[in-house]
Every structure is written in C-alpha cells, then in structure tokens.
Enzyme design. Structure first.
Site, PDB file in Angstrom:
ATOM      1  CB  CYS A  12      -1.012   0.234   0.754  1.00 57.40           C
ATOM      2  SG  CYS A  12      -2.297   0.974   0.796  1.00 57.40           S
ATOM      3  CB  CYS A  88      -4.080   1.352  -1.659  1.00 58.35           C
ATOM      4  SG  CYS A  88      -2.206   2.245  -2.134  1.00 58.35           S
ATOM      5  CB  CYS A  96       6.237  -2.688  -7.743  1.00 56.44           C
ATOM      6  SG  CYS A  96       4.669  -2.762  -7.401  1.00 56.44           S
TER       7      CYS A  96
END
Length: 166
Positions: A12, A88, A96
């Site tokens: 998140c 989220c 990432c």
C-alpha cells in the site's frame, strides 16, 4: 511441497492500515501455510491505532507490526515472496521494485480507512468494514488447495520461458 510456507507481501502507499491488516490476517488465517508481510511505497512510519484495534482480535502479535518501505523487500537477503498483492489503487499504479523470485501478483484494492474523515465511531466503523472485506478475501485465498498454488507457480514459470530470448 506440503511443508512449504508461502510468503505473501501486501503493498500500500502508507503501510499503516490495509496492508498491515492483511499481513496479520493471512498469517493467522493461514495456519502455518502462509507468512504475511507488508510494506508501503511511502510509509507513514506508524501503524494506525484503529488498524491495531482490528488486528488485536486475531491474536497476531502487535509488537511485530511496523510501517516500512517496500524497498526492504527488494534487497539482497530479504525473504523471497511467492505472492504480492497491492491493496490500494495508488500502489497498484506505481512502479514497484524488482522482486526476487518472480512472485505472482494481483490487485486487491479496497477503500482507505485511514483517509476517512468523521467521528471516532464512524472511523472505527470504516476500519471494521475494510477489515471484514480483507478477511473475506483472505478466507478464500488461504483455502486454495496447495496443488493449485503450485500449479499457478509453475504456470508463471512456463510463461516466463516464453519470454526468454532465443
């Protein structure tokens, strides 16, 4: 592979509520088959007290929980993840880090209870609602037969072979 423990990372943005609740739920509901972790792209540095209140009902050791950066899990020596779930919408859209081991990933978005503005009772109700949603998803996930988890891992690796330059 019956003794394999699957590592699951929940991501998140702030790593203060949803991802932390998911970490505790997958670990407690997984009955030794799953080890949960959580992290954020921009961690707040503290776990939300209302999230801790929900997690306390699971028996998960609260002292193990902390808000941390997802960079910790992309470094050498970090646990290798089998699954990574974003919880989220902001984290799902971010770039990432590279995850060792090529884990399977999916987006399991839900409302951000930490962003809700209202009375203490209203805020607590939103945390309870989101906790129930995460718990329902976790119930399905931890009930998957082990052979399905392995099949999916193998399917992922077979797909990777097709992307290899010849």
């Amino acid at each position: 592979m019956e003794d394999k423990v699957y590592n699951v990372l929940f991501l998140c943005t702030g790593n203060s509520a949803r991802s932390v609740m998911a970490e505790a739920l997958v670990t407690t509901m997984g009955q030794g088959r799953f080890r949960g972790f959580s992290a954020g792209s921009h961690p707040t540095g503290a776990v939300n007290p209302l999230a801790l209140e929900q997690i306390a009902t699971t028996g998960y050791p609260l002292e193990q929980l902390r808000s941390k950066s997802w960079d910790e899990f992309g470094q050498a020596g970090a646990p290798v993840m089998d699954f990574i779930f974003t919880v989220c919408d902001n984290a799902a859209g971010e770039v990432c880090p590279h995850w060792p081991g090529h884990p399977m990933s999916a987006h399991w978005g839900s409302e951000d209870p930490a962003a809700f503005v209202g009375t203490a009772d209203q805020r607590r109700a939103v945390f309870q609602k989101v906790f129930r949603q995460i718990r329902a998803r976790m119930s399905i996930f931890v009930s998957l037969p082990l052979h399905m988890l392995e099949k999916n891992a193998i399917q992922h690796e077979v797909a990777a072979i097709g992307r290899t330059a010849v």
